[in-house]
Design an enzyme around this catalytic site. Sequence first.
Site, PDB file in Angstrom:
ATOM      1  N   HIS A 261      -8.637  19.465   7.825  1.00 48.68           N
ATOM      2  CA  HIS A 261     -10.084  18.852   8.561  1.00 48.68           C
ATOM      3  C   HIS A 261     -11.137  18.606   8.596  1.00 48.68           C
ATOM      4  O   HIS A 261     -11.970  18.862   8.310  1.00 48.68           O
ATOM      5  CB  HIS A 261      -9.726  19.602  10.291  1.00 48.68           C
ATOM      6  CG  HIS A 261      -9.823  18.385  11.610  1.00 48.68           C
ATOM      7  ND1 HIS A 261     -11.194  18.165  11.892  1.00 48.68           N
ATOM      8  CD2 HIS A 261      -8.268  17.782  12.115  1.00 48.68           C
ATOM      9  CE1 HIS A 261     -10.935  17.403  12.658  1.00 48.68           C
ATOM     10  NE2 HIS A 261      -9.485  17.138  13.312  1.00 48.68           N
ATOM     11  N   GLU A 314      -2.061  19.712  13.441  1.00 52.49           N
ATOM     12  CA  GLU A 314      -0.309  19.243  13.281  1.00 52.49           C
ATOM     13  C   GLU A 314       0.356  19.853  12.984  1.00 52.49           C
ATOM     14  O   GLU A 314       1.822  19.604  13.069  1.00 52.49           O
ATOM     15  CB  GLU A 314      -0.852  17.769  12.568  1.00 52.49           C
ATOM     16  CG  GLU A 314      -0.819  16.899  13.038  1.00 52.49           C
ATOM     17  CD  GLU A 314      -0.956  15.972  13.727  1.00 52.49           C
ATOM     18  OE1 GLU A 314      -0.448  14.618  13.197  1.00 52.49           O
ATOM     19  OE2 GLU A 314      -1.296  15.929  14.760  1.00 52.49           O
TER      20      GLU A 314
HETATM   21  N1  ACO Z   1      -4.187  19.913   0.950  1.00 47.07           N
HETATM   22  C1  ACO Z   1      -4.984  20.111   0.019  1.00 47.07           C
HETATM   23  N2  ACO Z   1      -5.990  20.186  -0.350  1.00 47.07           N
HETATM   24  C2  ACO Z   1      -7.166  19.694   0.541  1.00 47.07           C
HETATM   25  C3  ACO Z   1      -6.124  19.366   1.979  1.00 47.07           C
HETATM   26  C4  ACO Z   1      -4.864  19.228   2.101  1.00 47.07           C
HETATM   27  N3  ACO Z   1      -4.153  19.238   3.088  1.00 47.07           N
HETATM   28  N4  ACO Z   1      -7.083  18.402   2.967  1.00 47.07           N
HETATM   29  C5  ACO Z   1      -8.323  18.304   1.810  1.00 47.07           C
HETATM   30  N5  ACO Z   1      -7.631  18.790   0.802  1.00 47.07           N
HETATM   31  C6  ACO Z   1      -9.109  19.308  -0.303  1.00 47.07           C
HETATM   32  C7  ACO Z   1      -8.919  17.868  -0.950  1.00 47.07           C
HETATM   33  O1  ACO Z   1      -8.414  17.755  -2.000  1.00 47.07           O
HETATM   34  C8  ACO Z   1     -10.742  18.037  -2.183  1.00 47.07           C
HETATM   35  O2  ACO Z   1     -10.409  18.367  -2.888  1.00 47.07           O
HETATM   36  P1  ACO Z   1     -11.636  18.138  -3.873  1.00 47.07           P
HETATM   37  O3  ACO Z   1     -13.037  17.989  -3.324  1.00 47.07           O
HETATM   38  O4  ACO Z   1     -11.567  19.510  -4.848  1.00 47.07           O
HETATM   39  O5  ACO Z   1     -11.154  16.834  -4.435  1.00 47.07           O
HETATM   40  C9  ACO Z   1     -11.561  18.774  -0.600  1.00 47.07           C
HETATM   41  O6  ACO Z   1     -10.123  19.127   0.763  1.00 47.07           O
HETATM   42  C10 ACO Z   1     -12.236  17.513   0.845  1.00 47.07           C
HETATM   43  O7  ACO Z   1     -11.503  16.938   1.152  1.00 47.07           O
HETATM   44  P2  ACO Z   1     -11.805  15.061   1.770  1.00 47.07           P
HETATM   45  O8  ACO Z   1     -10.331  14.859   1.803  1.00 47.07           O
HETATM   46  O9  ACO Z   1     -12.890  15.070   1.689  1.00 47.07           O
HETATM   47  O10 ACO Z   1     -11.434  16.209   3.273  1.00 47.07           O
HETATM   48  P3  ACO Z   1     -11.820  15.877   4.379  1.00 47.07           P
HETATM   49  O11 ACO Z   1     -12.203  16.290   5.760  1.00 47.07           O
HETATM   50  O12 ACO Z   1     -12.313  14.321   5.002  1.00 47.07           O
HETATM   51  O13 ACO Z   1     -10.223  14.802   4.912  1.00 47.07           O
HETATM   52  C11 ACO Z   1      -7.669  15.027   6.196  1.00 47.07           C
HETATM   53  C12 ACO Z   1      -9.179  15.446   6.285  1.00 47.07           C
HETATM   54  C13 ACO Z   1      -7.459  14.095   5.849  1.00 47.07           C
HETATM   55  C14 ACO Z   1      -7.571  16.119   7.407  1.00 47.07           C
HETATM   56  C15 ACO Z   1      -7.468  16.060   5.103  1.00 47.07           C
HETATM   57  O14 ACO Z   1      -7.378  17.430   5.323  1.00 47.07           O
HETATM   58  C16 ACO Z   1      -5.966  16.022   5.093  1.00 47.07           C
HETATM   59  O15 ACO Z   1      -5.440  14.617   3.953  1.00 47.07           O
HETATM   60  N6  ACO Z   1      -5.275  16.636   5.500  1.00 47.07           N
HETATM   61  C17 ACO Z   1      -3.849  16.549   5.145  1.00 47.07           C
HETATM   62  C18 ACO Z   1      -3.316  15.756   6.059  1.00 47.07           C
HETATM   63  C19 ACO Z   1      -2.563  15.894   7.445  1.00 47.07           C
HETATM   64  O16 ACO Z   1      -2.773  17.283   8.174  1.00 47.07           O
HETATM   65  N7  ACO Z   1      -3.952  15.329   8.318  1.00 47.07           N
HETATM   66  C20 ACO Z   1      -3.773  15.255   9.882  1.00 47.07           C
HETATM   67  C21 ACO Z   1      -5.020  16.123  10.818  1.00 47.07           C
HETATM   68  S1  ACO Z   1      -5.347  16.177  11.622  1.00 47.07           S
HETATM   69  C22 ACO Z   1      -5.450  14.270  13.084  1.00 47.07           C
HETATM   70  O17 ACO Z   1      -5.745  13.895  12.325  1.00 47.07           O
HETATM   71  C23 ACO Z   1      -4.824  15.107  14.197  1.00 47.07           C
END
Ligand code: ACO
Length: 369
Positions: A261, A314
């Site tokens: 998140h 989710e």
């Molecule tokens: N699975 C694996 N790795 C992840 C995930 C995940 N679900 N989420 C973040 N990471 C990792 C990224 O790969 C990144 O790794 P790195 O530093 O080695 O490159 C690190 O964590 C940070 O990632 P960001 O993209 O900067 O994280 P951010 O907090 O901006 O992203 C998001 C938030 C988009 C929700 C992300 O966690 C994600 O893509 N989750 C999966 C999709 C999802 O479940 N979306 C629903 C969100 S809730 C909603 O919108 C109602």
Amino acid sequence: MTENVSTAIAIPRGLAGVVVADTHLSEVRGDDGVFHYRGHDAVQLAGAAEFEDVWHLLVAGHLPAPDERAAFIGQIAAARADAVVRAVVDAVLGADADPLAVLGATWPLLAARRGLGALYDLPAHERREAAVELAAIVPTVMAFVQGAEPTLEDGTVTGHLRAVAGHAPDGWEHRALTAYLILAMDHGFNASTFTARVIASTGAGMAACLSGALGALAGPLHGGAPARSLDALDRFGDIAEIEPWIRGELSAGRRLMGFGHAVYRTADPRAQLLKQLARERGGARVDIAVAYEQTAERVLAELKPGRNLHANVELYAAVVMELCGIPRQMMTPTFAVARAVGWSAHVLEQADDPKIIRPASRYVGTPLR
Ligand code: ACO
């Protein structure tokens, strides 16, 4: 004044943590897992209030007194009963039966048919009428997409479940779906809400704001995640299959849908309540989901140390919706039933501030020749 800012200024990727507006609607405290609507704990509301009461809280500023509640429910029912909604949906359905595409096209077409003008030209009370009426029709549109007849005498939760799952909710289903929809109504400055507010800041119409926000919601990193997290659960016939699959996904550089998140660094409080509700209902699917969550959190902590990645809303929203009998293609639209309320409240808030949202980009291309 130049648009380009100094290359010495660090811009957080994705504008993470940058405050771009003030709001009275909801506060998300990601470090301690607290989330409230106008000072009312959202998780408590989700366990105790009705959908329409929290809707009133967001758009009118307070939980309704009984007479206000009756008038508000009357306004919602009248918006849903308008025959123009069916006419517009029928016209759009001929072209595309994807529920989100139909909704995204219906809002502006309906607004045009109703003569709803630009926010810029409307007095505050007409903006608020447009907010309630356009958010109200989401379940009606979804009923038509499903080929169901919307039941106007039911509240939003019962009516939506009847239309998309084909049955009236039992006690658990009503409680669980109400909780999900209340928790999904608003959540700070998420991507779709930001989109709605950017469009609102131009003075465009309420419908344009909602359709734009819907486009952002549909993305898999935002509201498009629930069905994809069920696709992951489908792979597991046995709990032993979970860990190898997760490791394979992460080593291939893919994300686990329903985890992580942008704001929460603790467990997502919405996920915790929905998990509790799913466990109350129980069953093999819930057992797999819990094992998936536990395994994913452990493997993510190992392979992505320091990121604090937990299940987000989710994962268990998808499990709860599935337990309620909602088909996968109706999961993001069900999210939209609730989030349209939050968008519309944010649009009203933005429309009170006559300042266009127009940030700057930093030019990093070929210098001027
Ligand atoms: N699975 C694996 N790795 C992840 C995930 C995940 N679900 N989420 C973040 N990471 C990792 C990224 O790969 C990144 O790794 P790195 O530093 O080695 O490159 C690190 O964590 C940070 O990632 P960001 O993209 O900067 O994280 P951010 O907090 O901006 O992203 C998001 C938030 C988009 C929700 C992300 O966690 C994600 O893509 N989750 C999966 C999709 C999802 O479940 N979306 C629903 C969100 S809730 C909603 O919108 C109602």
